[in-house]
Design an enzyme around this catalytic site. Sequence first.
Site, PDB file in Angstrom:
ATOM      1  N   SER A   1       0.818  -1.209   0.000  1.00 51.67           N
ATOM      2  CA  SER A   1       0.000   0.000   0.000  1.00 51.67           C
ATOM      3  C   SER A   1       0.857   1.267   0.000  1.00 51.67           C
ATOM      4  O   SER A   1       0.586   2.214  -0.749  1.00 51.67           O
ATOM      5  CB  SER A   1      -0.944  -0.002   1.207  1.00 51.67           C
ATOM      6  OG  SER A   1      -0.232  -0.154   2.412  1.00 51.67           O
TER       7      SER A   1
ATOM      8  N   HIS B   1       7.338  -8.864  -6.219  1.00 48.87           N
ATOM      9  CA  HIS B   1       7.769 -10.257  -6.407  1.00 48.87           C
ATOM     10  C   HIS B   1       6.619 -11.135  -6.874  1.00 48.87           C
ATOM     11  O   HIS B   1       6.806 -12.308  -7.195  1.00 48.87           O
ATOM     12  CB  HIS B   1       8.346 -10.817  -5.104  1.00 48.87           C
ATOM     13  CG  HIS B   1       7.351 -10.842  -3.974  1.00 48.87           C
ATOM     14  ND1 HIS B   1       6.409 -11.821  -3.830  1.00 48.87           N
ATOM     15  CD2 HIS B   1       7.164  -9.983  -2.943  1.00 48.87           C
ATOM     16  CE1 HIS B   1       5.674 -11.573  -2.762  1.00 48.87           C
ATOM     17  NE2 HIS B   1       6.101 -10.459  -2.205  1.00 48.87           N
TER      18      HIS B   1
ATOM     19  N   LYS C   1       9.400   1.603   8.506  1.00 50.21           N
ATOM     20  CA  LYS C   1       9.518   2.075   9.885  1.00 50.21           C
ATOM     21  C   LYS C   1       9.687   0.872  10.802  1.00 50.21           C
ATOM     22  O   LYS C   1       8.709   0.192  11.127  1.00 50.21           O
ATOM     23  CB  LYS C   1       8.280   2.887  10.274  1.00 50.21           C
ATOM     24  CG  LYS C   1       8.085   4.140   9.420  1.00 50.21           C
ATOM     25  CD  LYS C   1       6.759   4.823   9.688  1.00 50.21           C
ATOM     26  CE  LYS C   1       6.592   6.059   8.799  1.00 50.21           C
ATOM     27  NZ  LYS C   1       5.294   6.719   9.003  1.00 50.21           N
TER      28      LYS C   1
ATOM     29  N   SER D   1       1.404   9.555   7.718  1.00 52.28           N
ATOM     30  CA  SER D   1       1.011   9.392   6.310  1.00 52.28           C
ATOM     31  C   SER D   1       0.404   8.016   6.058  1.00 52.28           C
ATOM     32  O   SER D   1       1.136   7.064   5.802  1.00 52.28           O
ATOM     33  CB  SER D   1       2.242   9.582   5.412  1.00 52.28           C
ATOM     34  OG  SER D   1       3.339   8.836   5.922  1.00 52.28           O
TER      35      SER D   1
ATOM     36  N   ALA E   1      -1.245   5.388   3.705  1.00 52.23           N
ATOM     37  CA  ALA E   1      -1.236   5.167   2.254  1.00 52.23           C
ATOM     38  C   ALA E   1      -2.611   5.402   1.645  1.00 52.23           C
ATOM     39  O   ALA E   1      -2.735   5.947   0.540  1.00 52.23           O
ATOM     40  CB  ALA E   1      -0.768   3.744   1.963  1.00 52.23           C
TER      41      ALA E   1
ATOM     42  N   LYS F   1       6.742   4.520  17.247  1.00 52.23           N
ATOM     43  CA  LYS F   1       5.317   4.896  17.329  1.00 52.23           C
ATOM     44  C   LYS F   1       4.427   3.693  17.055  1.00 52.23           C
ATOM     45  O   LYS F   1       3.281   3.641  17.530  1.00 52.23           O
ATOM     46  CB  LYS F   1       5.009   6.051  16.380  1.00 52.23           C
ATOM     47  CG  LYS F   1       5.361   5.796  14.907  1.00 52.23           C
ATOM     48  CD  LYS F   1       4.232   5.218  14.112  1.00 52.23           C
ATOM     49  CE  LYS F   1       4.664   4.918  12.694  1.00 52.23           C
ATOM     50  NZ  LYS F   1       3.581   4.398  11.858  1.00 52.23           N
TER      51      LYS F   1
ATOM     52  N   THR G   1      -1.076   7.321  13.945  1.00 54.16           N
ATOM     53  CA  THR G   1      -1.018   5.865  14.013  1.00 54.16           C
ATOM     54  C   THR G   1      -1.811   5.315  15.191  1.00 54.16           C
ATOM     55  O   THR G   1      -2.300   4.187  15.144  1.00 54.16           O
ATOM     56  CB  THR G   1       0.453   5.389  14.108  1.00 54.16           C
ATOM     57  OG1 THR G   1       1.227   6.082  13.136  1.00 54.16           O
ATOM     58  CG2 THR G   1       0.571   3.905  13.832  1.00 54.16           C
TER      59      THR G   1
ATOM     60  N   ASN H   1      -1.251  -1.297  12.873  1.00 53.66           N
ATOM     61  CA  ASN H   1      -0.788  -1.542  14.238  1.00 53.66           C
ATOM     62  C   ASN H   1      -1.924  -1.312  15.236  1.00 53.66           C
ATOM     63  O   ASN H   1      -2.111  -2.103  16.163  1.00 53.66           O
ATOM     64  CB  ASN H   1       0.413  -0.653  14.558  1.00 53.66           C
ATOM     65  CG  ASN H   1       1.660  -1.082  13.820  1.00 53.66           C
ATOM     66  OD1 ASN H   1       2.322  -2.037  14.188  1.00 53.66           O
ATOM     67  ND2 ASN H   1       1.975  -0.387  12.728  1.00 53.66           N
TER      68      ASN H   1
END
Length: 351
Positions: free
Chosen positions: A15, A36, A110, A143, A145, A196, A253, A261
């Site tokens: 994403s 892939h 991240k 940010s 996606a 985060k 987040t 998450n």
Amino acid sequence: MQKKHETIAVVGAGSWGTALAIVLADNNHEVRLWSHNDQQVKEINEFHTNKKYLPEITLPDLITGYASLPDTLDGVETVILAVPTKAIREVIGKMREVLKAPITIAHVSKGIEPDTLLRISEMIKEEVPEHLLKAIVVLSGPSHAEEVSLRHPTTVTVTSENMEAAEKIQDLFINHNFRVYTNSDVIGVEIGGALKNIIALAAGITDGLGYGDNAKAALITRGLAEIARLGTKMGANPLTFAGLAGIGDLIVTCTSVHSRNWRAGNMLGKGKSLDEVLESMGMVVEGVRTTKAAYQLAKKYEVKMPIAAALYDVLFNGKDAKEAADVLMSRGKTHEMEDLVNILEERNEEG
């Protein structure tokens, strides 16, 4: 001044990689989006979609899917690396075998590697010979996606030990929907972006337990203190954690249903096991691996990280989520500004 249009490789068609490919294509760059998965590449090229990750989005014509890594990298100067932390070494190893000229790698992941405790830029340095690497740039910030792909206003930051390279990446991405700042603190930006995810997992757990906004606000605030405490000990500028890669990324987040998450933590709070959560997500939850790494880093640097420690017990020691949350709330009393005072004192001593 008219921008130079380039051919840019985006390695990783999840994403986030796809959303960033859209930003680059909107800026009239030709984008080679590597995956892939042959079927995914076929879908990108025939239907201009990537429905598994961004189901409602039509991809610009300037994005072309590639299954061949040598073809993807042939002649490009800039590579956007958008694969999960656990795949970094494998993918970089394959890239290293086919590179013919030095490149700039801008990574957008991240995480921290457990056991080695390396940041992603450090992993890249280990895997790519100096003669094939112009610079490493980090792009991070609040940010999702899903929102970037819809051209919703988004602001991020880029950093590098080579600020000229950071400014080059800034120029490639910046437009009226996607604003890009520069920051010279590589350690702070990477640590903020990685840690985060741990706090977002914990925030999801408190929401899953039904603890409400008060508990989540406290968790975010104290989570930021943990991030700054460890990051500063590792050499970061504490001011970074008051910016986009710190509090900005932490807020988005911990509070959004777009956050995988947060969603994973929410399921844990509702009683699902970690295996059940990961199986149902179908995508990488970076915070799980990063929790292990943060737990190890806290020990290495002798830093108190009670939220990370409690989450580690839930994820890896089978501790009940409610019990872990209750233990956090019953910790001994302390002064709220203690962390800030300690950080400032340490900075003054170093100065």
